[in-house]
Design an enzyme around this catalytic site. Structure first.
Site, PDB file in Angstrom:
ATOM      1  CG  ASP A  32     -18.120  35.142   1.919  1.00 39.75           C
ATOM      2  OD1 ASP A  32     -18.831  34.673   2.812  1.00 39.75           O
ATOM      3  OD2 ASP A  32     -18.190  34.786   0.726  1.00 39.75           O
ATOM      4  CG  HIS A  50     -22.206  33.951   2.748  1.00 37.51           C
ATOM      5  ND1 HIS A  50     -21.063  33.263   2.402  1.00 37.51           N
ATOM      6  CD2 HIS A  50     -23.171  32.992   2.930  1.00 37.51           C
ATOM      7  CE1 HIS A  50     -21.318  31.960   2.381  1.00 37.51           C
ATOM      8  NE2 HIS A  50     -22.581  31.775   2.693  1.00 37.51           N
ATOM      9  CB  SER A  56     -23.081  28.905   1.272  1.00 32.75           C
ATOM     10  OG  SER A  56     -22.815  28.890   2.655  1.00 32.75           O
TER      11      SER A  56
END
Length: 296
Positions: free
Chosen positions: A245, A272, A107
């Site tokens: 995601d 995610h 991320s």
């Protein structure tokens, strides 16, 4: 598979006068160095999900980025820049004597890993970009597409609250919660390491760099785009992404096409956090990449 393990070593590293706390699992020269998401999250969720790699001979190192977890928490917003965090990563790597590393960025940690790879290419063996992007303006268009699936009335409601600053309104928060369960973690009960990280979120770095939530980018990274420069990253790269995601497969494809030596793994039942959502599929892919593609 992932499990919670006590670190073999916890050390404090000085970074420009601030204390940054690091965690090390296992031993040896083959180091997996983890940069977690946020910004503003403690490293618990990424540290605890990846520490199991010690079972395969890797040393795993993570740290609470400045402003998070057990590290110091200054309040100067001038500290919350990607450039300063790159230097923090390098300071930690050198202080712990890690040598060349397999760098994992998840991320926000992926944005940081890309920036680091472009700044310190000699420090890498491989690069693993988990659930991340190289182009935030492109990501914003993808997030608008995901929000559109809530329906036009809900999108209009969210835009109204974003315009007048009433992001704490229950109807806005309900929409964000639904998006989180669709696109951040699809498990009915989020794992304890995720809950620990989220419960200790420092919103200072997050709001300064990203914005008020996962689906609204207003911070100093809103125009960040390294796609034009990613051809300079020549180490082998693994890109992982969940089919659902928030940082979408289209974002992953954009990075793959920009990199000279990259492969992509898409996990069909994940959003995610495939390392928690589909660990039986995720870890064999990661381990296979590390075995095939590591360099000296």
């Amino acid at each position: 598979m992932w499990r919670e393990i006590e670190p073999d070593e916890t050390r404090t590293v000085k970074v420009d006068g601030h204390d940054v706390v690091t965690y090390s699992f296992g031993s040896g020269d083959d180091v997996v160095f983890c940069l977690n998401g946020g910004p503003g999250l403690p490293c618990d969720y990424l540290r605890d999900s990846h520490s199991c790699l010690i079972d395969h001979g890797y040393r795993v190192v993570a740290f609470d980025q400045l402003g998070t977890g057990a590290s110091d928490r200054p309040t100067d917003p001038a500290l919350w820049t990607i450039t300063r965090y790159v230097e923090e990563v390098e300071t930690v790597r050198r202080a712990l004597g890690l040598g060349k590393v397999h760098l994992v960025g998840q991320s926000w940690g992926g944005w940081l890993a890309i920036e680091y790879a472009l700044t310190y290419p000699e420090a890498l063996r491989t690069l693993i970009l988990e659930n991340t992007v190289g182009d935030i303006p492109h990501l914003v268009t993808e997030l608008e597409r995901l929000r559109a699936a809530l329906g036009p009335e809900t999108v209009a409601m969210m835009q109204r609250h974003e315009a007048d600053g009433s992001l704490d309104h229950p109807e806005y928060q309900a929409a964000v919660t639904l998006l989180n369960y669709r696109h951040v973690c699809r498990l009915p009960e989020w794992p304890a390491p995720v809950q620990r990280s989220l419960s200790d979120w420092n919103m200072g770095p997050y709001e300064t760099m990203q914005g008020p939530n996962e689906f609204c980018y207003t911070g100093n990274l809103k125009d960040w785009n390294r796609i034009p420069d990613m051809h300079e990253i020549t180490v082998p790269v693994l890109i992982t992404v969940g089919q659902h995601d928030e940082l979408t497969p289209a974002c992953a494809a954009r990075m793959k096409h920009a990199l000279p030596d990259a492969e992509v793994a898409v996990f069909p039942n994940s959003s995610h956090m495939p390392f928690f959502e589909e660990p039986q599929a995720f870890f064999p892919v990661l381990l296979d990449f590390l075995k095939r593609r590591k360099r000296g």
